[in-house]
Design an enzyme around this catalytic site. Sequence first.
Site, mmCIF file in Angstrom:
data_model
loop_
_atom_site.group_PDB
_atom_site.id
_atom_site.type_symbol
_atom_site.label_atom_id
_atom_site.label_comp_id
_atom_site.label_asym_id
_atom_site.label_seq_id
_atom_site.Cartn_x
_atom_site.Cartn_y
_atom_site.Cartn_z
ATOM 1 N N SER A 29 -6.024 5.463 11.866
ATOM 2 C CA SER A 29 -6.219 6.909 12.009
ATOM 3 C C SER A 29 -4.860 7.618 12.099
ATOM 4 O O SER A 29 -3.841 6.984 12.377
ATOM 5 C CB SER A 29 -7.027 7.204 13.266
ATOM 6 O OG SER A 29 -6.231 6.916 14.403
ATOM 7 N N GLU B 50 -3.768 9.391 14.319
ATOM 8 C CA GLU B 50 -3.194 9.234 15.656
ATOM 9 C C GLU B 50 -2.457 7.904 15.764
ATOM 10 O O GLU B 50 -1.388 7.809 16.379
ATOM 11 C CB GLU B 50 -4.297 9.321 16.728
ATOM 12 C CG GLU B 50 -4.863 10.722 16.923
ATOM 13 C CD GLU B 50 -5.668 11.239 15.744
ATOM 14 O OE1 GLU B 50 -6.266 10.415 15.025
ATOM 15 O OE2 GLU B 50 -5.696 12.460 15.518
ATOM 16 N N GLU C 183 0.798 -1.202 0.000
ATOM 17 C CA GLU C 183 0.000 0.000 0.000
ATOM 18 C C GLU C 183 0.845 1.273 0.000
ATOM 19 O O GLU C 183 0.370 2.336 -0.351
ATOM 20 C CB GLU C 183 -0.871 0.030 1.263
ATOM 21 C CG GLU C 183 -2.298 -0.374 1.041
ATOM 22 C CD GLU C 183 -3.092 -0.187 2.317
ATOM 23 O OE1 GLU C 183 -3.902 0.722 2.336
ATOM 24 O OE2 GLU C 183 -2.866 -0.938 3.281
#
Lengths: 375, 400
Positions: B385, B387, B245
């Site tokens: 996310s 974070e 990815e």
Amino acid sequence: MDLSFTEVQTMLIDSIDKFIANDYGFEQRQRYAASDSGFSQDVWATFAELGWTAVPFAEDDGGFDGGPVELMVMMQRFGRGLLVEPFLANVVLAGGILRRLANGEQKAGWLRPMIAGELQAALAVTEPQSRYELADIRTAAVAEGDQWVITGTKGVVFNGGNAGLLIIPARTSGEPGDRQGVTVFAIDGTADGVTRTRYPTVDGHQAAEIRLDSVRVGADAILGEVGHGYDALEAAASDATLAVCAEAVGIMQAMTEKTIEYTKSRVQFGVPISSFQALQHRMVDMLTACEQSYSLLLWACMANADGTDDAGRAISAIKYQVGTAGKKVGQEAVQLHGGMGVTWDLDIAHYFKRLTAIGQIFGNADWHLDKLATN
Amino acid sequence: MNVTFTDEELAFRDEARTFFREEMPEGIADKQRLGVPLDRQDFVNFQKALYRKGWAGYNWPVEYGGTGWSTVQRYIFGAEMAKANAPGIITFGLGMVGPIIYTFGTDEQKQRFLPDILESNVWWCQGYSEPGSGSDLASLKTRAELAGDHYVVNGTKTWTTLAQWADWIFCLVRTSTDVARRQEGISFLLIDMKTPGVTVTPIITIEGNHEVNEVHFENVKVPVENLVGEEGKGWTYGKVLLQHERTGTARVAATNYRLNKLRRQAAQPVRGAEPLLHDRSFMRKLAAVEVELKALEFTELRTLAAVASGKAPGPESSILKLKGTELQQAVDELFLEAAGYYALPYVPAQYTLDFPLEDRVGENNETLSSLTYFNFRKASIYGGSNEIQKNIIAKHVLGL
């Protein structure tokens, strides 16, 4: 696509890294900064001996034909080492004018001794009122017979107190703000009518206010053509902007590394403070700021090395980036060092001051963002 | 030091540029220009056009029918695709499960699944997240119990993008709870969406579209031959997927395309008013995003140059996703601001090919600006996310 350094560049990097590691500790730096001249004459002699002062100049002038990339790698390391030696003032600013405008005789008289480390030089980039507008030059030069009489004031001239050679842009026609009508003069630092008020600057360097009161020079003091000195002034300032940006990136990287190390060793509530997520994420932001700034610096160097259409925009972009990201990294590094970050004895404080100083010169972040937004 | 491409790379760039200009299937370019959503067939047609060109396996090795492209070629391909405002490749088949199967699958699995993935005959979706496990993926609870020659799967997957169009789903499922680490005991299963017991329920996202779903499994029988690799090793395979990815996660070229479009629009008067170009505070924000995006472009090139010269990418690669999503969202915000009042009208019905242009509310698809802005708040949430990304960087790059 190749972002690796050439063999020559790698040698340059290694020699500077080695010098700083072996001979330029923080205590030495502080001692040099506190001396009368504000730097070490011995270190400067070493700079010349190792050929560092010759890097950006043409081979015919005794130089190494270095470009923006060489300048970048040097300044980045000078930033890491927090060097106070007047490389920017001599080599980038004064040298930037001399290599562009000086004739053979002038080069022999000023450029070669400067490269040899025997002559200290300074370029007066600003006047007290001019802020970031390079062309706002009110210092006037008037022809009288075969002489020129120069009157005016230059402000915050880096290395101005040490310089045997002062390079003074003066207006010989037109109005303040005009690019035309600027003539560049080379003046002896001790000439009659020159009054210098030297002072240390907050970042451990030195500068001076220089008053020129009917200073008389001959035509041989003119660098380049009468009325056509502005382009060289702008080009030298542009080189210097890129140079201090590279220095700033080196400082940001050093501050980030030192902050990470510090938080790993500083224990509070029974654990290293590096284990706190609130601090970890802020250090990731510091890393991101460093990486983004270095990336943009590479672009700015390449755009200027190739002289592409983007060259001017690239200078403004990197100065804006370094201004904003540098402030963030500097403030965070101080904050994460806690009380230690605001003490004179710790290097972090001095990195922060140099980074702050860089943000203030050659156009601050806002000024460059405005240029980008309106052009 | 340079960022110029070799002559071969430049020739490839020209070929890609020509391809995207001249061989885009019927109707797609118009839809993209007019803000009309693409349907399943559009994506399939686009990917089949890539297949005919031999480019569908853009990240696959030659032995499985892929292009065998270098990292630089993949970068050029992605950049040209974005510049042409092409639909983009639906990554689940070609980008995700394909590489997992050719890396860890059996010969039978390769023969059975790879050709249809390459030719876009089968639409895949991804079953990772669950209602109870968001960023903490290893806490997943969907069970697969071995019963003779098949597994019995029970549980729910969520945020499953375009599951409503999918033929197959690849899932991370728990095959054992008797493990030392939660990451163990997770397996990688391929499941036919038509199997009895699989149901899909839509989740309507903030802007009102149906893009994601919940997928429920109730006593779903999955043949053991659909297990990829070893039982209990699924987590490791999922990690390999992340490496696949990595290239292109920053979406720099796509964001650049949109920013350039916004700059052009800002120079035009809208409804007889002054162009935004004269709005200094807006242009300052735009310029600031441009600077950051240029920096990210070079961060991506640094990663690329490292890989191209045989080195491992340094810390610069880890910030690509983080910064890329931030800038994508920053551009969304600028479009929203540029639209002013005309960010308000919620009129999705006008974005069809047969709706008369003169009857549309707003100009330049500007009523889509708010919908895009709302929708792409997801960018800093999905795929781990931001974070979580920071946690990963803190641990693996900074060593904290």
